[in-house]
Design a protein around this motif. Structure first.
Motif, PDB file in Angstrom:
ATOM      1  N   MET A 264       0.768  -1.127   0.049  1.00 18.36           N
ATOM      2  CA  MET A 264       0.109  -0.093  -0.141  1.00 18.36           C
ATOM      3  C   MET A 264       0.997   1.398   0.083  1.00 18.36           C
ATOM      4  O   MET A 264       1.686   1.316   0.830  1.00 18.36           O
ATOM      5  CB  MET A 264      -0.896   0.022   1.119  1.00 18.36           C
ATOM      6  N   SER A 265       0.772   2.083  -1.176  1.00 16.72           N
ATOM      7  CA  SER A 265       1.454   3.342  -0.897  1.00 16.72           C
ATOM      8  C   SER A 265       0.583   4.473  -1.056  1.00 16.72           C
ATOM      9  O   SER A 265      -0.697   4.330  -1.096  1.00 16.72           O
ATOM     10  CB  SER A 265       2.306   3.232  -2.383  1.00 16.72           C
ATOM     11  N   LEU A 266       1.305   5.652  -0.693  1.00 15.64           N
ATOM     12  CA  LEU A 266       0.451   6.859  -0.558  1.00 15.64           C
ATOM     13  C   LEU A 266       0.436   7.461  -1.935  1.00 15.64           C
ATOM     14  O   LEU A 266       1.007   7.285  -2.712  1.00 15.64           O
ATOM     15  CB  LEU A 266       1.449   7.804   0.407  1.00 15.64           C
ATOM     16  N   PRO A 267      -0.751   8.288  -1.974  1.00 18.03           N
ATOM     17  CA  PRO A 267      -0.910   8.865  -3.234  1.00 18.03           C
ATOM     18  C   PRO A 267       0.088  10.111  -3.414  1.00 18.03           C
ATOM     19  O   PRO A 267       0.612  10.573  -2.351  1.00 18.03           O
ATOM     20  CB  PRO A 267      -2.396   9.580  -3.193  1.00 18.03           C
ATOM     21  N   PRO A 268       0.459  10.306  -4.730  1.00 16.70           N
ATOM     22  CA  PRO A 268       1.480  11.344  -4.998  1.00 16.70           C
ATOM     23  C   PRO A 268       0.866  12.911  -4.531  1.00 16.70           C
ATOM     24  O   PRO A 268      -0.432  13.034  -4.433  1.00 16.70           O
ATOM     25  CB  PRO A 268       1.447  11.489  -6.516  1.00 16.70           C
ATOM     26  N   PRO A 269       1.689  13.595  -3.990  1.00 15.53           N
ATOM     27  CA  PRO A 269       1.371  15.059  -3.495  1.00 15.53           C
ATOM     28  C   PRO A 269       0.697  15.759  -4.654  1.00 15.53           C
ATOM     29  O   PRO A 269       0.945  15.507  -5.821  1.00 15.53           O
ATOM     30  CB  PRO A 269       2.431  15.463  -3.190  1.00 15.53           C
ATOM     31  N   PRO A 270      -0.206  16.594  -4.427  1.00 15.49           N
ATOM     32  CA  PRO A 270      -0.757  17.495  -5.313  1.00 15.49           C
ATOM     33  C   PRO A 270       0.175  18.440  -5.952  1.00 15.49           C
ATOM     34  O   PRO A 270       0.972  18.658  -5.300  1.00 15.49           O
ATOM     35  CB  PRO A 270      -1.864  18.292  -4.651  1.00 15.49           C
ATOM     36  N   ARG A 271      -0.053  18.676  -7.212  1.00 11.26           N
ATOM     37  CA  ARG A 271       0.778  19.555  -7.974  1.00 11.26           C
ATOM     38  C   ARG A 271       0.533  20.968  -7.666  1.00 11.26           C
ATOM     39  O   ARG A 271      -0.785  21.122  -7.162  1.00 11.26           O
ATOM     40  CB  ARG A 271       0.694  19.283  -9.249  1.00 11.26           C
TER      41      ARG A 271
END
Length: 102
Positions: free
Chosen positions: A1-8
């Motif tokens: 399980m990975s974290l979603p990418p940070p928002p641009r």
């Protein structure tokens, strides 16, 4: 399980205009009386405090911008009545003079 990418981050445009203190150019007896009372009762002491703080802040390289701002505030502390803070992009009256650009 990975974290979603940070928002641009959104693309940033130019910085917002800096507020400016201007003297609108018109004077009156109440402003003059108010400035004289202010100068005698509190203005000199506040201006001296800003000048001393500006000198102390200008000792270090990091403090120089804060020292310059303190010197500008010392001038404004002497005669505050009749000055107006406006946006830098706002049109000024033809007889207005810029008193302090922060």
């Amino acid at each position: 399980m990975s974290l979603p990418p940070p928002p641009r981050s959104p693309s940033h445009g130019p910085p917002p205009p800096v507020p400016t203190v201007v003297a609108p150019g018109r004077t009156g007896p109440l402003r003059t009386i108010g400035n004289i009372l202010w100068l005698v009762l509190a203005g000199v002491w506040i201006a001296v405090a800003h000048v001393v703080a500006g000198i102390v802040q200008c000792i270090t390289i990091i403090g120089i911008p804060f020292g310059i701002a303190s010197f500008k505030l010392a001038g404004l502390a002497l005669v505050p009545f009749g000055n107006v803070v406006v946006k830098a992009s706002a049109p000024l009256a033809p007889n207005a003079r810029v008193y302090l650009a922060l």
